[in-house]
Design an enzyme around this catalytic site. Structure first.
Site, PDB file in Angstrom:
ATOM      1  N   ASP A 173      -1.811  16.091 -20.412  1.00 43.48           N
ATOM      2  CA  ASP A 173      -3.289  16.184 -20.370  1.00 43.48           C
ATOM      3  C   ASP A 173      -3.558  15.527 -19.148  1.00 43.48           C
ATOM      4  O   ASP A 173      -4.659  14.558 -19.370  1.00 43.48           O
ATOM      5  CB  ASP A 173      -3.906  15.443 -21.592  1.00 43.48           C
ATOM      6  CG  ASP A 173      -3.583  16.671 -22.883  1.00 43.48           C
ATOM      7  OD1 ASP A 173      -2.923  17.847 -22.631  1.00 43.48           O
ATOM      8  OD2 ASP A 173      -4.023  16.136 -23.987  1.00 43.48           O
ATOM      9  N   ASP A 194       0.174  20.842 -20.710  1.00 45.74           N
ATOM     10  CA  ASP A 194      -1.401  21.084 -20.817  1.00 45.74           C
ATOM     11  C   ASP A 194      -2.212  20.226 -19.729  1.00 45.74           C
ATOM     12  O   ASP A 194      -2.965  19.816 -19.981  1.00 45.74           O
ATOM     13  CB  ASP A 194      -1.755  21.073 -22.262  1.00 45.74           C
ATOM     14  CG  ASP A 194      -1.108  21.957 -23.255  1.00 45.74           C
ATOM     15  OD1 ASP A 194      -0.677  22.879 -22.719  1.00 45.74           O
ATOM     16  OD2 ASP A 194      -1.167  21.260 -24.253  1.00 45.74           O
TER      17      ASP A 194
END
Length: 363
Positions: A173, A194
């Site tokens: 992230d 991600d």
């Protein structure tokens, strides 16, 4: 050679004339600047400037956790590799003096919550030691669960955020592009799980997107994007003329281009995955190295109405597309949908950014 000369010229010019050309100068050593921390310079900045307020940051390692909540702030580093804004907060870490944890979205080293922000020639990183924790066995007593560690968050009230020659570094992230329009050019974004995610419209041009190694061997070593774009927004995470590269240890065929994130959201009838988060990730004329999976995309689980993580969202139900990509990881298959030539005509800067033209302050 020409690029090295230009970089050297930039450093010389801005180091010698910083005091004359900027509203504030930050120097960690306290020698050539009006402030020793970026936070102090931000605190002294006007609360509602109508014009760009330029803060020059000399080379140094600035361990600070910052929020830009004033409009028209511009941060310009002396050099991308030498001017480093860093912090090591992570989702499961307790906030100092509290039993409450940061959570993913508050873990960011730099959070932008105001319009017309600029950053140039610097590094923003989250230095949490993800790899050491990732290498631990799942049942290890010292294993941390909640390792999301954001470097840069572009969040509520932010719009028209522009980045040039920046490095945004983390692991899980890394970049949370969740609000408004943002633009990245000649930059480097690196992470593994991600690591570019959110609901905002973010355009990446001529930038390097680096997939980083994991702490242990895994069949899927990460995901580049996890968009949560609302269905009513035409554009989400758009990459044009970029390069998808990898650290040397990242295995071939181990990184999907993205997966659809449906954030758990509170509704009148309960709390569950947002059904209108029909993510948009599009890669156009982009080089893809061998780490990109042949299938291209992956599914992602979300919160079902019964509160369990049983809802499964498939990539074919998101807005995932490619166009004229190349390199060992670029393939055309039934699972990797391609834009038509006519569809691709919509993916130009002016339309993606809805008429906004980013303006930078360095050559």
């Amino acid at each position: 050679m020409r690029y090295l000369f230009a970089a050297a010229l930039f450093i010389f010019f801005h180091s010698s004339a910083a005091a004359q050309n900027y509203h504030a100068v930050v120097d960690a050593a306290g020698v050539h600047g009006s402030y020793t921390s970026v936070g102090a310079a931000l605190e002294a900045a006007p609360s509602a400037s109508k014009k760009p307020y330029l803060i020059f940051i000399r080379n140094g390692n600035y361990k600070e956790k910052l929020t830009v909540d004033k409009p028209n702030i511009t941060l310009i580093g002396e050099s991308r590799e030498g001017t480093i804004i860093t912090h090591d907060a992570y989702a499961a870490q307790k906030i100092p003096g509290s039993e409450e944890t940061w959570g993913t979205f508050r873990s960011a080293t730099l959070t932008v919550t105001a319009p017309d922000f600029r950053a140039e020639n610097l590094t923003i990183e989250n230095s949490f030691d993800f790899l050491a924790n990732d290498a631990l066995d799942a049942d290890a007593t010292n294993k941390i669960h909640g390792t999301q560690a954001v470097a840069l968050a572009i969040d509520k009230n932010s719009d028209r955020a522009a980045f040039r020659r920046v490095k945004i570094s983390g692991f899980q992230d890394t970049l949370y592009a969740n609000s408004g329009r943002s633009y990245f050019t000649e930059s480097r974004i690196e992470g593994n799980v991600d690591f570019i995610f959110g609901a905002g419209t973010a355009l990446f041009e001529n930038s390097d997107i680096i997939s980083r190694v994991r702490g242990r061997k895994m069949t899927t070593s990460g995901y580049i994007t996890a968009p949560s774009t609302n269905i009513h927004n035409a554009f989400g995470l758009i990459f044009i003329r970029c390069r998808l590269l990898k650290e040397q240890e990242v295995p071939d065929d181990s990184v999907p281009l993205g997966r659809p994130w449906h954030p758990t959201t509170t509704f009148p009838d309960g709390r569950y995955a947002d059904p209108e988060a029909i993510g948009s990730s599009v890669f156009i004329q982009t080089y893809m190295d061998s780490h990109i999976t042949a299938s291209g995309w992956a599914s992602m689980r979300g919160t079902a109405r019964d509160g369990t993580k049983s809802a499964l969202f498939a990539p074919e139900d998101a807005r995932f597309f490619e166009y004229q990509n190349y390199g060992p990881g670029a393939k055309i298959t039934s699972t990797r949908r391609q834009l038509s030539e006519r569809q691709a005509e919509k993916f130009v800067r002016k339309k993606i950014l809805n008429g906004w033209t980013p303006i930078f302050h360095t050559f």
